[in-house]
Design a protein around this motif. Structure first.
Motif, PDB file in Angstrom:
ATOM      1  N   GLN A  27       0.859  -1.167   0.000  1.00  0.00           N
ATOM      2  CA  GLN A  27       0.000   0.000   0.000  1.00  0.00           C
ATOM      3  C   GLN A  27       0.901   1.224   0.000  1.00  0.00           C
ATOM      4  O   GLN A  27       2.041   1.156   0.472  1.00  0.00           O
ATOM      5  N   VAL A  28       0.396   2.335  -0.523  1.00  0.00           N
ATOM      6  CA  VAL A  28       1.176   3.562  -0.573  1.00  0.00           C
ATOM      7  C   VAL A  28       1.714   3.902   0.813  1.00  0.00           C
ATOM      8  O   VAL A  28       0.979   3.849   1.804  1.00  0.00           O
ATOM      9  N   GLY A  29       3.005   4.184   0.904  1.00  0.00           N
ATOM     10  CA  GLY A  29       3.633   4.554   2.166  1.00  0.00           C
ATOM     11  C   GLY A  29       4.252   3.395   2.928  1.00  0.00           C
ATOM     12  O   GLY A  29       4.909   3.599   3.940  1.00  0.00           O
ATOM     13  N   ASP A  30       4.050   2.170   2.467  1.00  0.00           N
ATOM     14  CA  ASP A  30       4.615   1.004   3.158  1.00  0.00           C
ATOM     15  C   ASP A  30       6.139   0.992   3.078  1.00  0.00           C
ATOM     16  O   ASP A  30       6.732   1.417   2.084  1.00  0.00           O
ATOM     17  N   VAL A  31       6.747   0.493   4.131  1.00  0.00           N
ATOM     18  CA  VAL A  31       8.196   0.280   4.195  1.00  0.00           C
ATOM     19  C   VAL A  31       8.399  -1.120   4.732  1.00  0.00           C
ATOM     20  O   VAL A  31       7.754  -1.528   5.690  1.00  0.00           O
ATOM     21  N   LEU A  32       9.284  -1.863   4.115  1.00  0.00           N
ATOM     22  CA  LEU A  32       9.569  -3.224   4.553  1.00  0.00           C
ATOM     23  C   LEU A  32      11.057  -3.333   4.816  1.00  0.00           C
ATOM     24  O   LEU A  32      11.871  -2.882   4.024  1.00  0.00           O
ATOM     25  N   VAL A  33      11.426  -3.910   5.954  1.00  0.00           N
ATOM     26  CA  VAL A  33      12.821  -4.025   6.354  1.00  0.00           C
ATOM     27  C   VAL A  33      13.135  -5.491   6.593  1.00  0.00           C
ATOM     28  O   VAL A  33      12.351  -6.199   7.220  1.00  0.00           O
TER      29      VAL A  33
END
Length: 75
Positions: A27-33
């Motif tokens: 989704q817009v704005g997601d960040v995955l680390v």
């Protein structure tokens, strides 16, 4: 064997880790680390007419930075 070394390796590692598979619905704005050193990862196709932005940050720790604590080796 009947397959290339890459196909052989991928089939063995994929089976071994399928019980811990994570798939993300973006989704817009997601960040995955994730930890590049300990995670097998791959992308999946997306609508190529849509923009896609990827960024990578690499960092490392040493004992003086608290590496053992970050790994959970000490309390």
């Amino acid at each position: 064997m009947g397959s290339s070394p890459i196909e052989f390796t991928h089939s063995r590692t994929s089976r071994a880790y399928c019980r811990v598979l994570y798939s993300h619905t973006w989704q817009v704005g997601d960040v995955l680390v994730w930890d590049q050193r300990a995670t097998m990862h791959r992308g999946t196709p997306w609508p190529y007419e849509q923009p896609r932005t990827l960024a990578s940050v690499c960092c490392s720790m040493t004992d003086s930075d608290g590496l053992a604590e970050a790994r959970g080796l000490t309390m």
